[in-house]
Design an enzyme around this catalytic site. Sequence first.
Site, short mmCIF file in Angstrom:
data_model
loop_
_atom_site.label_atom_id
_atom_site.label_comp_id
_atom_site.label_asym_id
_atom_site.label_seq_id
_atom_site.Cartn_x
_atom_site.Cartn_y
_atom_site.Cartn_z
CG HIS A 53 40.21 41.44 45.28
ND1 HIS A 53 42.13 41.71 46.37
CD2 HIS A 53 41.09 40.01 44.82
CE1 HIS A 53 42.44 40.77 47.33
NE2 HIS A 53 41.43 39.71 46.25
CG HIS A 99 41.98 35.60 52.73
ND1 HIS A 99 41.33 34.85 52.55
CD2 HIS A 99 42.14 35.80 50.71
CE1 HIS A 99 40.87 34.46 51.35
NE2 HIS A 99 40.70 35.10 50.20
#
Length: 741
Positions: A53, A99
């Site tokens: 990430h 998300h």
Amino acid sequence: MNKELTPEQIKEQKVYLEWGLTQKEYEYICDKLLGRLPNYTETGLFSVMWSEHCSYKKSKPVLKLFPNKNERVLQGPGEGAGIVDIGDNQAVVFKAESHNHPSAVEPYEGAATGVGGILRDIFSMGARPIASLDSLHFGEIDNARTKYLINEVVAGIGGYGNCMGIPTVAGEITFDDCYAGNPLVNAMSVGILDQSHIQKGQAKGIGNAVMYVGAKTGRDGIHGATFASADFADDKETQRSAVQVGDPFMEKLLMEACIELTNNHQDWLVGIQDMGAAGIVSSSCEMSSKANSGMELNLDMVPQREEGMSAYEIMLSESQERMLLCVKKGHENDVKKLFEDYNLEAVVIGRVTEGHDYILHHKGEVVTNIPVSTLTDDVLEEPSEERVPQRILDNKNKDTWVPQLSSAKETLEALLQQPTIASKKMFTETYDSQVRTSTVVGPGSDAGVIRIRGTKKALAMTTDGNGRFIYLNPEVGGKIAVLEAATNIISSGALPLAITDCLNYGDPNDPEIYWELHQSINGMAEACRTLDTPVISGNVSLYNENNGEAIYPTAMIGMVGLIKDVYRTVPSFVQNTGDKLYLVGKTGNDFNGSELQKLLNNKITGDLNDFDLEKVNSYLKNLLVTMEQGLVSSSHDLSEGGLGVSLAEMVFGTDKGIKVSLDMKKELLFSETPGRLVVSVSKDNVAAFEEIMGEDITEIGEVQVDHQLDITLTDDNFVAEVSELEKLWEEAIPCLMKSKD
């Protein structure tokens, strides 16, 4: 939560594996980078900064394939958001973020904080956000869990965006079984700034202050970045602590304070960055790395809302509504006073230092002392294996699937009720699309359009992604994803400028998944070069799997275009009775991966036909010329459901009808050949329009007074009442959402 283990205990118990580091990475850190065992806090820092990430360690080699420059690009990938010149010393700033994992666990907060995070990326660049968009992918609407996820995600997006006073003007919502356990929640934000106000996320100048502004730090979101870089298990309840909690009213104050600072007091500021994934550690390290400087922080000074927080917890927390500033020495109190006027804390927590070391103090002890580069630049990149999936090899040898239909009218009625095609009004009405009063075109059209105040210009914006196509043929599917976005932008009368992306894929350690990622990026990159739409920002979200089952490889393309004259904005709905209708582009047997294939077979199979992107680009450019000359009354792109669905959509919400005669069999009415549009042209403009468009258009009919869809095909014909079709289209999703499972 593990207690503070010693470095030796961490090594012995292999705690680093729980935090996402591999054995090879841990040994590399110990032996090659530090020459010692990292302590508890340091191990935590490495685990989040080396996560996919934050580091893009798996995806970076293929992301380099994207073009990211042209004469308009002012800022490409590497900052909070990308920036493109739109003339008159103004620029548009935009970025998309995923998300996904948080939204699967805690859908309201996951979606809300996704919006909050992307807005901070925009105003960290010095821009005021003017619009939000989203791209949502859920499982089929046939169970209580999926309905709950949909309602909560939509409420979270609306709740945060509405409180911020930023309109949500466009987006997409699709439904497929593969997203049932791992929904995709991609958020995009667009902002405007004067080019003189552009900011950077950097911390340079020895002795300059590092200031923390915004909300207090709590224990929410710890290891959120690691969580976003791992597969899902069934027991999502245990992962709730990795989801952040948002406060949009705090963010509204933070946004206004930051914009006042960046617009009016640039001489106080060196750099500014959002605290997003991996919290303080990520923002501070990245700011130091970009400036090639060192940093020393005193964690006792960090505002905390919970007692007894460890250095590890403070550094890894992903509490929302926080920013990190680098402020010129001597202006600390000026900044403090500015933020106090907004009832926000602004605290000096450290300084820029000589050299390249990253030093953290906590409760009188040095808890971290490592080179900045070990966290940001020295990530161990391993080449990934690639393998062509067997389904791709099998599909190459299959004949093109062509459906057999008994009734074009019944097929159209069924397609209009497919959730991916049906009206999303019950969801989009949750969003305020008109706040700030600059919205020209809101949800439900090919693209959202926002007027640029004080000018004649406007911005068109869209999000598009079709995982089915990439699943069947990643390279062609990647091209289609970019082309679909460009077609939507041009259909609104805008020149495509650039793209941002969210690349949502499964586990990159699976050679077949990595092959999908690589090949689809090849396709997207080719389309970006052909269309001259560089990739200026983006996000990679991997490990989108649930119990070993990956989602479709889903590349979401967010594109922004420029309309020179807002009064030349082209609507998606027919305008004038008697206008001629034209099909732009040619129709082929493109049914694999289509809504029709899913409707008839309940699955998608086969290969995709490649297409001549240069040819499509050529006639799209010509079409834009006709729009800029005011020759086109309305325009609608052809995507899910093909020509049949698009013709129906063009008359929904109007009092008019359409009558067309098509030189095609009924099956082709629902083909999804890319790069096509339907446009209406007034009779006065027909000659000029036809001269510019040449052989790339086919006259198919006209707009009529009767509120009917009248379609003649070579092997079928029907007349349908628009009101009846529209009722099916509008009621399909509300009916599914209310049904008992």
